[in-house]
Design a protein around this motif. Structure first.
Motif, PDB file in Angstrom:
ATOM      1  N   ASP A   1       0.858  -1.186   0.000  1.00  0.00           N
ATOM      2  CA  ASP A   1       0.000   0.000   0.000  1.00  0.00           C
ATOM      3  C   ASP A   1       0.897   1.239   0.000  1.00  0.00           C
ATOM      4  O   ASP A   1       1.755   1.402   0.862  1.00  0.00           O
ATOM      5  CB  ASP A   1      -0.884  -0.026   1.249  1.00  0.00           C
ATOM      6  CG  ASP A   1      -1.753   1.226   1.374  1.00  0.00           C
ATOM      7  OD1 ASP A   1      -1.902   1.950   0.374  1.00  0.00           O
ATOM      8  OD2 ASP A   1      -2.264   1.470   2.483  1.00  0.00           O
TER       9      ASP A   1
ATOM     10  N   SER B   1      -0.334   4.461  -0.050  1.00  0.00           N
ATOM     11  CA  SER B   1      -1.182   5.621   0.227  1.00  0.00           C
ATOM     12  C   SER B   1      -0.491   6.683   1.088  1.00  0.00           C
ATOM     13  O   SER B   1      -0.950   7.822   1.149  1.00  0.00           O
ATOM     14  CB  SER B   1      -2.483   5.177   0.899  1.00  0.00           C
ATOM     15  OG  SER B   1      -2.227   4.504   2.119  1.00  0.00           O
TER      16      SER B   1
ATOM     17  N   SER C   1      -7.363  -4.937  -2.194  1.00  0.00           N
ATOM     18  CA  SER C   1      -7.709  -3.541  -2.450  1.00  0.00           C
ATOM     19  C   SER C   1      -6.581  -2.806  -3.165  1.00  0.00           C
ATOM     20  O   SER C   1      -6.828  -1.965  -4.047  1.00  0.00           O
ATOM     21  CB  SER C   1      -8.076  -2.828  -1.140  1.00  0.00           C
ATOM     22  OG  SER C   1      -6.985  -2.826  -0.249  1.00  0.00           O
ATOM     23  N   THR C   2      -5.332  -3.119  -2.824  1.00  0.00           N
ATOM     24  CA  THR C   2      -4.184  -2.474  -3.469  1.00  0.00           C
ATOM     25  C   THR C   2      -4.103  -2.843  -4.942  1.00  0.00           C
ATOM     26  O   THR C   2      -3.933  -1.976  -5.818  1.00  0.00           O
ATOM     27  CB  THR C   2      -2.884  -2.869  -2.757  1.00  0.00           C
ATOM     28  OG1 THR C   2      -2.931  -2.417  -1.401  1.00  0.00           O
ATOM     29  CG2 THR C   2      -1.668  -2.260  -3.441  1.00  0.00           C
TER      30      THR C   2
ATOM     31  N   TRP D   1      -6.502  -4.054  -6.814  1.00  0.00           N
ATOM     32  CA  TRP D   1      -7.708  -3.568  -7.481  1.00  0.00           C
ATOM     33  C   TRP D   1      -7.516  -2.113  -7.919  1.00  0.00           C
ATOM     34  O   TRP D   1      -7.743  -1.762  -9.083  1.00  0.00           O
ATOM     35  CB  TRP D   1      -8.888  -3.739  -6.534  1.00  0.00           C
ATOM     36  CG  TRP D   1     -10.210  -3.192  -6.992  1.00  0.00           C
ATOM     37  CD1 TRP D   1     -10.509  -2.560  -8.169  1.00  0.00           C
ATOM     38  CD2 TRP D   1     -11.441  -3.238  -6.255  1.00  0.00           C
ATOM     39  NE1 TRP D   1     -11.834  -2.216  -8.208  1.00  0.00           N
ATOM     40  CE2 TRP D   1     -12.426  -2.620  -7.049  1.00  0.00           C
ATOM     41  CE3 TRP D   1     -11.794  -3.735  -5.005  1.00  0.00           C
ATOM     42  CZ2 TRP D   1     -13.746  -2.486  -6.626  1.00  0.00           C
ATOM     43  CZ3 TRP D   1     -13.108  -3.611  -4.591  1.00  0.00           C
ATOM     44  CH2 TRP D   1     -14.076  -2.997  -5.391  1.00  0.00           C
ATOM     45  N   ARG D   2      -7.105  -1.255  -6.981  1.00  0.00           N
ATOM     46  CA  ARG D   2      -6.936   0.167  -7.309  1.00  0.00           C
ATOM     47  C   ARG D   2      -5.880   0.377  -8.389  1.00  0.00           C
ATOM     48  O   ARG D   2      -6.000   1.278  -9.226  1.00  0.00           O
ATOM     49  CB  ARG D   2      -6.558   0.959  -6.054  1.00  0.00           C
ATOM     50  CG  ARG D   2      -7.666   1.099  -5.026  1.00  0.00           C
ATOM     51  CD  ARG D   2      -7.319   2.164  -3.991  1.00  0.00           C
ATOM     52  NE  ARG D   2      -6.066   1.879  -3.314  1.00  0.00           N
ATOM     53  CZ  ARG D   2      -5.959   1.171  -2.196  1.00  0.00           C
ATOM     54  NH1 ARG D   2      -7.066   0.676  -1.630  1.00  0.00           N
ATOM     55  NH2 ARG D   2      -4.797   0.957  -1.625  1.00  0.00           N
ATOM     56  N   TRP D   3      -4.847  -0.454  -8.361  1.00  0.00           N
ATOM     57  CA  TRP D   3      -3.741  -0.294  -9.306  1.00  0.00           C
ATOM     58  C   TRP D   3      -4.070  -0.856 -10.692  1.00  0.00           C
ATOM     59  O   TRP D   3      -3.938  -0.155 -11.705  1.00  0.00           O
ATOM     60  CB  TRP D   3      -2.502  -0.978  -8.735  1.00  0.00           C
ATOM     61  CG  TRP D   3      -1.310  -1.003  -9.642  1.00  0.00           C
ATOM     62  CD1 TRP D   3      -0.984  -0.094 -10.610  1.00  0.00           C
ATOM     63  CD2 TRP D   3      -0.267  -1.989  -9.642  1.00  0.00           C
ATOM     64  NE1 TRP D   3       0.196  -0.454 -11.220  1.00  0.00           N
ATOM     65  CE2 TRP D   3       0.655  -1.603 -10.650  1.00  0.00           C
ATOM     66  CE3 TRP D   3      -0.022  -3.133  -8.892  1.00  0.00           C
ATOM     67  CZ2 TRP D   3       1.820  -2.358 -10.906  1.00  0.00           C
ATOM     68  CZ3 TRP D   3       1.123  -3.868  -9.155  1.00  0.00           C
ATOM     69  CH2 TRP D   3       2.024  -3.480 -10.150  1.00  0.00           C
TER      70      TRP D   3
ATOM     71  N   PRO E   1      -8.396   0.236 -12.189  1.00  0.00           N
ATOM     72  CA  PRO E   1      -8.889   1.513 -11.666  1.00  0.00           C
ATOM     73  C   PRO E   1     -10.264   1.899 -12.197  1.00  0.00           C
ATOM     74  O   PRO E   1     -10.972   2.683 -11.565  1.00  0.00           O
ATOM     75  CB  PRO E   1      -7.818   2.515 -12.137  1.00  0.00           C
ATOM     76  CG  PRO E   1      -7.222   1.882 -13.349  1.00  0.00           C
ATOM     77  CD  PRO E   1      -7.228   0.413 -13.065  1.00  0.00           C
TER      78      PRO E   1
END
Length: 331
Positions: A128, A130, A160-161, A163-165, A168
């Motif tokens: 992560d 963030s 979640s990491t 997925w976001r990467w 998007p």
């Protein structure tokens, strides 16, 4: 540069068959973490626990404690490359692990090394990010996708990491499955993806090894009522070391997840922040057992039972994690 006609895993198996039980070598690229929660400290202890020899390449340094990351300073890419290449010219490496390396320039240098040693499997862990500046995150992830992912054998990250990467613009309210994420990784050249921390319900999370076509392995764990630092580093480093030792991918995944589970069971709080996995739990458990044996031999009174809910009681009630012998698959 390594001989391109030599597969290090095949060479490793031949060494084992010839009775050479010296540890396999694992190269890891990561940042120095003064808190000991993650970074190279996590890699070195997990790689050693799996019976392999760590070659630790320092890519930068965190300024952090056990609660949060305040800053990171990346090393110059030439310094990173020189560390690795000198070691690679001296020792045969059977697996490479890549953690957080701090800059697109370092990613480029590591990608070139992975290209030159294309017979060596690469395990990449994406943490992560963030805590970092958004523009730096974007340039780092873009470089990772373009330069390094085509060289990666196994990508590991939290659901979640990843997925976001990788997804998007995911179009539906349904969370992407491990196979969905594996498809996105495969589009960048990654054949295998291990997605961790997938929510099953309020009590359990799932960890899934997948390709775009199928789920190869999955294991559910009960949620801990605690916040840990360094879990992903622990899992990825142990898994990489087990691959280097000759385990197949599914067996290595299962073994690494078991190792992580025991490390979390024995986790401790060295400061005022989060809990750190005890990656050397096996040494403490063995010591405790030896002390118990010595007490019985001396006709001493038996040790009192641990109170209900005691973490050590939970750990010792389970079958102990056995250090894998070199190249021996336990599953």
């Amino acid at each position: 540069m390594a001989n391109p006609n030599t597969d290090p895993l095949i060479s490793r198996q031949l060494q084992i068959e010839d009775g050479d039980l010296s540890p396999a070598c694992v190269m890891t690229f990561n940042a120095s973490d003064p808190s000991g929660a993650g970074g190279l400290t996590a890699d070195i202890t997990a790689i050693t626990s799996a019976g392999t020899h760590p070659l630790a390449i320092v890519t930068g340094a965190y300024v952090r404690d056990t609660a949060e990351i305040f800053e990171h300073f990346a090393f110059d890419d030439e310094v990173v490359a020189e560390q690795a290449r000198v070691a690679l010219e001296d020792m045969q490496v059977t697996a490479i692990k890549v953690g957080f390396v701090g800059s697109p320039e370092n990613i480029s240098a590591i990608a070139q090394i992975a290209t030159d040693y294309s017979e060596v499997p690469v395990v990449a862990y994406m943490p992560d990010l963030s805590w970092w500046d958004e523009s730096e995150i974007d340039s780092y992830l873009d470089a990772f996708c373009e330069l390094l992912l085509p060289q990666v054998t196994l990508l590991i990250g939290n659901h979640s990491t990843l997925w976001r990467w990788l997804l998007p613009d995911w179009p539906t309210e349904r969370s992407p499955s491990a196979r969905d994420i594996a498809k996105a990784a495969s589009a960048q050249g990654v054949p295998y993806t291990l997605v961790t921390g997938m929510a099953v319900n309020e009590s359990f999370i799932d960890n899934v090894l997948a390709t775009p076509q199928t789920v190869l392995y999955s294991e559910k764990f009960e949620r801990f009522e605690a916040t840990f630092e360094g879990t992903g580093e622990t899992l990825s480093a142990a898994l990489c070391a087990l691959l280097a030792n000759g385990h197949d991918l599914q067996a290595a995944t299962a073994e690494a997840l078991t190792y992580l589970d025991h490390s979390l069971d024995a986790g401790f709080q060295p400061g005022m922040g989060h809990i750190v996995p005890d990656r050397l739990f096996w040494a403490q458990a063995e010591s405790d057992e030896n002390e118990d044996d010595a007490a019985q031999a001396d006709n001493s009174a038996p040790a009192p039972e641990a109170p209900a809910g005691d973490d050590n009681a939970v750990l010792l009630s389970q079958p102990p994690f056995e250090l894998p012998t070199n190249g021996t698959t336990k599953h």
